[in-house]
Motif scaffolding. Structure first.
Motif, short mmCIF file in Angstrom:
data_model
loop_
_atom_site.label_atom_id
_atom_site.label_comp_id
_atom_site.label_asym_id
_atom_site.label_seq_id
_atom_site.Cartn_x
_atom_site.Cartn_y
_atom_site.Cartn_z
N TYR A 41 1.12 -1.15 -0.09
CA TYR A 41 -0.23 0.45 -0.01
C TYR A 41 0.87 1.81 0.21
O TYR A 41 0.35 2.21 -0.76
N ALA A 44 2.16 1.45 -3.16
CA ALA A 44 1.23 1.81 -4.50
C ALA A 44 0.59 3.73 -4.46
O ALA A 44 0.94 4.45 -4.68
N ASN A 71 -4.78 -2.21 -2.67
CA ASN A 71 -3.40 -2.08 -3.26
C ASN A 71 -2.41 -2.64 -1.99
O ASN A 71 -1.53 -2.46 -1.43
#
Length: 145
Positions: A41, A44, A71
């Motif tokens: 995450y 991302a 994500n």
């Protein structure tokens, strides 16, 4: 106020950070440590900004990095990094970085509503910018609107 519950124990204060990428990693660390997000995450969020620009700067001095739930969000949550000296997000000087991790498109609406109401108050933002401890920030947010 839902915002105070999701931010409790997820606030970090630092004097200075050199890059916006580092600010996202540090701001997100409390959520990573509590397994509310995965490292994917964080990557991302950084990649999204590199692709789309600094769309996450939501107002003067404040950014809210986020990415898509798939994500790497395990649980809807939020964290805050407060900097004593700004970090550059493009041309903007940012002092407050709110990391939003939403597990789905519905669950985070209450958090965003509370954050929006809170950010409408310049006096509250100034108090957070001048706060010296995480406890002070939690109290300012708790006493919110």
């Amino acid at each position: 106020m839902m915002l105070d519950r999701v931010l409790k124990d997820n606030i970090t204060i630092m004097e200075k950070i050199e890059t916006w990428e580092e600010s996202i990693k540090i701001a997100a660390f409390p959520l990573l440590k509590k397994n509310k997000i995965r490292e994917s995450y964080i990557r991302a969020m950084i990649n999204d900004i590199k692709k789309m620009g600094f769309y996450i700067v939501i107002t003067d001095k404040i950014a809210m990095p986020h990415s898509r739930p798939e994500n790497g969000v395990e649980e809807t949550s939020m964290s805050l990094l407060k900097l004593d000296n700004p970090v550059k997000y493009g041309e903007q000087e940012i002092y407050l970085i709110f990391i939003l991790a939403a597990r789905d498109k519905e669950e985070h609406i209450g958090i965003l509503k509370d954050l929006s109401l809170f950010l409408d108050r310049d006096d509250k933002i100034e108090k957070i910018l001048n706060a010296g401890t995480t406890t002070e920030i939690e109290e300012i947010i708790k006493n919110g609107r």
